[in-house]
Design an enzyme around this catalytic site. Sequence first.
Site, PDB file in Angstrom:
ATOM      1  N   HIS A 192      11.725   2.726  -9.066  1.00  0.00           N
ATOM      2  CA  HIS A 192      10.480   2.992  -8.584  1.00  0.00           C
ATOM      3  C   HIS A 192      11.032   4.128  -7.963  1.00  0.00           C
ATOM      4  CE1 HIS A 192       7.596   3.203  -5.567  1.00  0.00           C
ATOM      5  NE2 HIS A 192       6.635   3.182  -6.446  1.00  0.00           N
TER       6      HIS A 192
ATOM      7  N   SER B 238      -2.307   6.236  -6.203  1.00  0.00           N
ATOM      8  CA  SER B 238      -3.351   6.342  -5.004  1.00  0.00           C
ATOM      9  C   SER B 238      -4.467   5.827  -6.847  1.00  0.00           C
ATOM     10  CB  SER B 238      -3.033   7.499  -5.251  1.00  0.00           C
ATOM     11  OG  SER B 238      -2.328   8.035  -4.346  1.00  0.00           O
TER      12      SER B 238
ATOM     13  N   GLY C 211       1.079   7.075  -2.341  1.00  0.00           N
ATOM     14  CA  GLY C 211       0.744   6.583  -1.231  1.00  0.00           C
ATOM     15  C   GLY C 211      -0.218   8.397  -0.922  1.00  0.00           C
TER      16      GLY C 211
ATOM     17  N   GLY D 133      -0.160   0.507  -5.258  1.00  0.00           N
ATOM     18  CA  GLY D 133       0.445  -0.130  -4.151  1.00  0.00           C
ATOM     19  C   GLY D 133      -0.445   0.087  -3.374  1.00  0.00           C
ATOM     20  N   GLY D 134      -1.175   0.429  -2.784  1.00  0.00           N
ATOM     21  CA  GLY D 134      -1.479   0.534  -1.485  1.00  0.00           C
ATOM     22  C   GLY D 134      -2.532  -1.019  -1.556  1.00  0.00           C
TER      23      GLY D 134
ATOM     24  N   ASN E  79       1.864  -3.879  -6.532  1.00  0.00           N
ATOM     25  CA  ASN E  79       3.367  -3.667  -5.654  1.00  0.00           C
ATOM     26  C   ASN E  79       2.829  -3.429  -4.136  1.00  0.00           C
ATOM     27  OD1 ASN E  79       5.712  -2.557  -4.743  1.00  0.00           O
ATOM     28  ND2 ASN E  79       5.691  -0.638  -5.775  1.00  0.00           N
ATOM     29  N   TRP E  80       3.759  -4.644  -3.699  1.00  0.00           N
ATOM     30  CA  TRP E  80       2.880  -4.896  -2.165  1.00  0.00           C
ATOM     31  C   TRP E  80       4.012  -4.285  -1.754  1.00  0.00           C
ATOM     32  CZ3 TRP E  80       1.618 -10.774  -1.490  1.00  0.00           C
ATOM     33  CH2 TRP E  80       0.200 -11.749  -2.191  1.00  0.00           C
ATOM     34  N   LYS E  81       5.196  -3.491  -2.025  1.00  0.00           N
ATOM     35  CA  LYS E  81       6.211  -2.473  -1.500  1.00  0.00           C
ATOM     36  C   LYS E  81       6.900  -4.003  -0.219  1.00  0.00           C
ATOM     37  CE  LYS E  81       4.399   1.031  -3.386  1.00  0.00           C
ATOM     38  NZ  LYS E  81       4.074   3.061  -2.824  1.00  0.00           N
TER      39      LYS E  81
ATOM     40  N   GLU F 118      10.213   5.244  -4.597  1.00  0.00           N
ATOM     41  CA  GLU F 118      10.813   5.112  -3.250  1.00  0.00           C
ATOM     42  C   GLU F 118      12.463   4.517  -3.590  1.00  0.00           C
ATOM     43  OE1 GLU F 118       7.306   2.571  -2.445  1.00  0.00           O
ATOM     44  OE2 GLU F 118       6.095   4.830  -2.352  1.00  0.00           O
TER      45      GLU F 118
ATOM     46  N   GLU G  56       4.443   7.484 -12.266  1.00  0.00           N
ATOM     47  CA  GLU G  56       3.989   7.581 -11.451  1.00  0.00           C
ATOM     48  C   GLU G  56       4.279   8.828 -11.057  1.00  0.00           C
ATOM     49  OE1 GLU G  56       3.663   3.173  -9.663  1.00  0.00           O
ATOM     50  OE2 GLU G  56       5.859   3.933  -9.095  1.00  0.00           O
TER      51      GLU G  56
HETATM   52  P1  PGA Z   1       0.042   3.575  -4.476  1.00  0.00           P
HETATM   53  O1  PGA Z   1       1.484   3.122  -5.096  1.00  0.00           O
HETATM   54  O2  PGA Z   1      -1.073   3.106  -4.852  1.00  0.00           O
HETATM   55  O3  PGA Z   1       0.051   3.222  -2.540  1.00  0.00           O
HETATM   56  O4  PGA Z   1       0.042   5.079  -4.576  1.00  0.00           O
HETATM   57  C1  PGA Z   1       2.055   2.595  -5.879  1.00  0.00           C
HETATM   58  C2  PGA Z   1       3.387   2.400  -6.362  1.00  0.00           C
HETATM   59  O5  PGA Z   1       4.605   3.460  -6.075  1.00  0.00           O
HETATM   60  O6  PGA Z   1       3.614   1.654  -7.227  1.00  0.00           O
END
Ligand code: PGA
Length: 251
Positions: free
Chosen positions: A95, A213, A173, A234-235, A9-11, A97, A167
């Site tokens: 998600h 993470s 993050g 994500g990251g 997930n590149w956001k 966010e 999650e």
């Molecule tokens: P993260 O994000 O790996 O940067 O913690 C995961 C996600 O939000 O899908």
Amino acid sequence: MRKPVFGGNWKMNKMVKESIEAVKQLKEELGDVERVEVAIFPPFTSLWAVKKIIEDSRIGLGAQNMYWEEKGAYTGEVSPHMLLDAGCKYVILGHSERRQYFGETDAGVNRKIKAALSLGLTPVVCVGESLKEREAGRAEEVVESQVKKCLEGLDLQQIKKLIIAYEPVWAIGTGKIATPHQAQEMHSFIRGILEELWGKKICSSMRIQYGGSVKPENIKELMKQPDIDGALVGGASLIINSFVKIVKYEE
Ligand code: PGA
């Protein structure tokens, strides 16, 4: 058994050019991957360009959100039909966010899931508790309510097509990760809810990803847990070498 599924997930990251470069490298490394399923979730603006590169590979394309209507006067929104048209096979829905910054609700996620499924898109449905909720001992209650409300009204045929992503919000993050034990506990709890509502036969084959993470250093332990079927990353997915290491956790 369940085939592990890994999502990147590149956001809101990577311009078109950067996406192209990244996905070319990804294709070189994972283009013919068979042991696990791999999907990449670039921003909307890069979907088409990324699709052109991965269409002859085994890497799947997904979007990070969508609206439930097909078309019309909904300024700023993207429909499931548009995602299909751009080459998507998956879509992340609910998600944390989206819930936190854009006011998404379980009821809205439920409508989106139904719209996505009706077109054959695979929803990756995200659930997870906040730190406050965990500290108050309410993690299971919160996740149970999210699962039940998001999946309300789905039939057996629909439910078996979903991917669930657990999650914990406090792990996204932040560098803090749920211990493999904490993650396993919640995954098995979620599977229990699904089995209760839709039966053991279907739900024992549903995939539940862990997210928050995830890194090359912690994926191995997570994947040893019986109810963890992959990760939503994500990251670490922004750096292709890291994402590849996560996907190849067994090597
Ligand atoms: P993260 O994000 O790996 O940067 O913690 C995961 C996600 O939000 O899908």
